[in-house]
Design a protein around this motif. Structure first.
Motif, PDB file in Angstrom:
ATOM      1  N   ALA A   1      43.014  28.139  29.493  1.00 35.19           N
ATOM      2  CA  ALA A   1      43.769  29.390  29.609  1.00 35.19           C
ATOM      3  C   ALA A   1      43.771  29.868  31.061  1.00 35.19           C
ATOM      4  N   MET A   2      42.633  29.771  31.721  1.00 34.19           N
ATOM      5  CA  MET A   2      42.545  30.186  33.128  1.00 34.19           C
ATOM      6  C   MET A   2      43.427  29.287  34.000  1.00 34.19           C
ATOM      7  N   GLU A   3      43.405  27.981  33.736  1.00 37.97           N
ATOM      8  CA  GLU A   3      44.249  27.061  34.499  1.00 37.97           C
ATOM      9  C   GLU A   3      45.721  27.373  34.279  1.00 37.97           C
ATOM     10  N   GLU A   4      46.096  27.645  33.037  1.00 37.49           N
ATOM     11  CA  GLU A   4      47.492  27.972  32.722  1.00 37.49           C
ATOM     12  C   GLU A   4      47.897  29.271  33.410  1.00 37.49           C
ATOM     13  N   GLN A   5      47.004  30.253  33.373  1.00 38.66           N
ATOM     14  CA  GLN A   5      47.298  31.531  34.033  1.00 38.66           C
ATOM     15  C   GLN A   5      47.456  31.314  35.539  1.00 38.66           C
TER      16      GLN A   5
ATOM     17  N   ARG B   1      50.806  29.698  36.150  1.00 35.43           N
ATOM     18  CA  ARG B   1      51.898  30.667  36.022  1.00 35.43           C
ATOM     19  C   ARG B   1      51.963  31.595  37.236  1.00 35.43           C
ATOM     20  N   GLU B   2      50.802  32.027  37.690  1.00 34.53           N
ATOM     21  CA  GLU B   2      50.771  32.914  38.862  1.00 34.53           C
ATOM     22  C   GLU B   2      51.288  32.192  40.099  1.00 34.53           C
ATOM     23  N   MET B   3      50.937  30.914  40.221  1.00 36.00           N
ATOM     24  CA  MET B   3      51.400  30.151  41.371  1.00 36.00           C
ATOM     25  C   MET B   3      52.923  30.001  41.331  1.00 36.00           C
TER      26      MET B   3
ATOM     27  N   ASP C   1      53.230  41.600  49.038  1.00 32.70           N
ATOM     28  CA  ASP C   1      52.970  40.246  48.530  1.00 32.70           C
ATOM     29  C   ASP C   1      51.662  39.703  49.093  1.00 32.70           C
ATOM     30  N   LYS C   2      51.398  39.976  50.353  1.00 36.37           N
ATOM     31  CA  LYS C   2      50.155  39.514  50.964  1.00 36.37           C
ATOM     32  C   LYS C   2      48.962  40.164  50.265  1.00 36.37           C
ATOM     33  N   GLU C   3      49.063  41.463  49.996  1.00 32.24           N
ATOM     34  CA  GLU C   3      47.993  42.154  49.291  1.00 32.24           C
ATOM     35  C   GLU C   3      47.811  41.573  47.886  1.00 32.24           C
ATOM     36  N   LYS C   4      48.923  41.275  47.217  1.00 30.18           N
ATOM     37  CA  LYS C   4      48.845  40.714  45.869  1.00 30.18           C
ATOM     38  C   LYS C   4      48.169  39.336  45.903  1.00 30.18           C
ATOM     39  N   LEU C   5      48.535  38.515  46.881  1.00 28.60           N
ATOM     40  CA  LEU C   5      47.923  37.188  46.999  1.00 28.60           C
ATOM     41  C   LEU C   5      46.418  37.314  47.234  1.00 28.60           C
ATOM     42  N   GLU C   6      46.016  38.270  48.073  1.00 29.80           N
ATOM     43  CA  GLU C   6      44.594  38.470  48.317  1.00 29.80           C
ATOM     44  C   GLU C   6      43.883  38.901  47.027  1.00 29.80           C
ATOM     45  N   ARG C   7      44.513  39.799  46.267  1.00 25.42           N
ATOM     46  CA  ARG C   7      43.920  40.271  45.019  1.00 25.42           C
ATOM     47  C   ARG C   7      43.802  39.123  44.019  1.00 25.42           C
ATOM     48  N   LEU C   8      44.843  38.302  43.914  1.00 28.53           N
ATOM     49  CA  LEU C   8      44.808  37.167  42.990  1.00 28.53           C
ATOM     50  C   LEU C   8      43.724  36.164  43.391  1.00 28.53           C
ATOM     51  N   GLU C   9      43.553  35.959  44.685  1.00 28.10           N
ATOM     52  CA  GLU C   9      42.504  35.051  45.150  1.00 28.10           C
ATOM     53  C   GLU C   9      41.132  35.595  44.767  1.00 28.10           C
ATOM     54  N   LEU C  10      40.930  36.898  44.928  1.00 26.36           N
ATOM     55  CA  LEU C  10      39.656  37.503  44.530  1.00 26.36           C
ATOM     56  C   LEU C  10      39.430  37.352  43.032  1.00 26.36           C
ATOM     57  N   GLU C  11      40.469  37.558  42.246  1.00 25.96           N
ATOM     58  CA  GLU C  11      40.362  37.395  40.798  1.00 25.96           C
ATOM     59  C   GLU C  11      40.010  35.946  40.434  1.00 25.96           C
ATOM     60  N   ARG C  12      40.633  35.007  41.119  1.00 26.61           N
ATOM     61  CA  ARG C  12      40.353  33.590  40.861  1.00 26.61           C
ATOM     62  C   ARG C  12      38.895  33.272  41.175  1.00 26.61           C
ATOM     63  N   ILE C  13      38.419  33.759  42.303  1.00 25.88           N
ATOM     64  CA  ILE C  13      37.024  33.502  42.696  1.00 25.88           C
ATOM     65  C   ILE C  13      36.076  34.131  41.679  1.00 25.88           C
ATOM     66  N   THR C  14      36.366  35.349  41.254  1.00 21.15           N
ATOM     67  CA  THR C  14      35.534  36.034  40.255  1.00 21.15           C
ATOM     68  C   THR C  14      35.517  35.240  38.957  1.00 21.15           C
ATOM     69  N   ALA C  15      36.679  34.760  38.519  1.00 24.83           N
ATOM     70  CA  ALA C  15      36.758  33.980  37.279  1.00 24.83           C
ATOM     71  C   ALA C  15      35.951  32.689  37.407  1.00 24.83           C
TER      72      ALA C  15
ATOM     73  N   GLU D   1      33.352  32.207  39.315  1.00 23.87           N
ATOM     74  CA  GLU D   1      31.931  32.567  39.287  1.00 23.87           C
ATOM     75  C   GLU D   1      31.476  32.867  37.860  1.00 23.87           C
ATOM     76  N   GLN D   2      32.312  33.552  37.099  1.00 25.20           N
ATOM     77  CA  GLN D   2      31.970  33.847  35.710  1.00 25.20           C
ATOM     78  C   GLN D   2      31.848  32.559  34.900  1.00 25.20           C
ATOM     79  N   MET D   3      32.786  31.626  35.118  1.00 23.74           N
ATOM     80  CA  MET D   3      32.745  30.356  34.388  1.00 23.74           C
ATOM     81  C   MET D   3      31.490  29.570  34.781  1.00 23.74           C
ATOM     82  N   ARG D   4      31.150  29.587  36.047  1.00 25.03           N
ATOM     83  CA  ARG D   4      29.958  28.883  36.519  1.00 25.03           C
ATOM     84  C   ARG D   4      28.713  29.501  35.887  1.00 25.03           C
ATOM     85  N   ALA D   5      28.645  30.831  35.852  1.00 24.03           N
ATOM     86  CA  ALA D   5      27.502  31.517  35.243  1.00 24.03           C
ATOM     87  C   ALA D   5      27.421  31.176  33.757  1.00 24.03           C
TER      88      ALA D   5
END
Length: 141
Positions: free
Chosen positions: A27-31, A34-36, A113-127, A129-133
Motif C-alpha cells: 500500500a505504501m509503495e502504491e501510494q 501514485r504521488e510520484m 510545489d517545492k514545499e509539497k515535495l519536501e513534505r512528501l519526502e518527510l512523510e516517506r522518511i517517517t513511513a 522509519e515506522q516500517m523499520r521499527a
C-alpha cells in the motif's frame, strides 16, 4: 500439547503480522507511486504553463517592437491609424500586466510545489522509519 498449541498460535500470529506488513508495504509503495505520478503531471503542467507564458511574452515583445516602429513614424499615419495604434499599445500594456501576473502566479505555484515535495519526502522518511521499527518489533518477537 499446550506448548505446541501456544507455538502454533505464535506462528499463526507471526504469519498474520507478516501478511499485514506485506500488505502495508505494498500500500505504501502504491501510494508513493501514485504521488510520484501526480508530481510528474504537476511538473509537466507547470512546464506547459511556463512555455505558454514565455510564448505570450514573446508575442507581446514583438507587438511592442511593432508599436515602437509605428510610434517612431507618426507623421506618416492617418489619425485613424494613430487611434488604432494607441488602442493596440493600451492592449499591449494590459497584456504585459497580465503576463507579469501570470509569471508571479507561476513562481507561487513552483514554491508551493517545492514545499509539497519536501513534505512528501518527510512523510516517506517517517513511513520508512515506522516500517523499520515494526520489522524490528517483529524480529524481537
Amino acid at each position: 500439547q499446550r506448548l505446541e498449541a501456544k507455538a502454533a498460535a505464535e506462528r499463526a500470529e507471526h504469519a498474520r503480522l507478516e501478511r499485514e506488513m506485506f500488505i502495508h508495504e505494498r500500500a505504501m509503495e502504491e501510494q508513493a507511486r501514485r504521488e510520484m505520478i501526480t508530481e510528474q503531471v504537476e511538473v509537466e503542467n507547470m512546464e506547459m504553463e511556463r512555455l505558454a507564458a514565455e510564448e505570450a511574452a514573446e508575442r507581446e515583445e514583438k507587438e511592442m517592437e511593432r508599436l515602437e516602429r509605428v510610434r517612431i513614424e507618426p507623421q506618416k499615419q492617418s489619425e485613424e491609424q494613430r487611434r488604432q495604434d494607441e488602442a493596440a499599445r493600451q492592449r499591449a500594456v494590459e497584456r504585459e500586466k497580465e503576463a507579469a501576473a501570470e509569471r508571479k502566479k507561476m513562481v507561487e505555484l513552483e514554491r508551493a510545489d517545492k514545499e509539497k515535495l519536501e513534505r512528501l519526502e518527510l512523510e516517506r522518511i517517517t513511513a520508512e522509519e515506522q516500517m523499520r521499527a515494526h520489522k524490528e518489533e517483529e524480529m524481537a518477537i
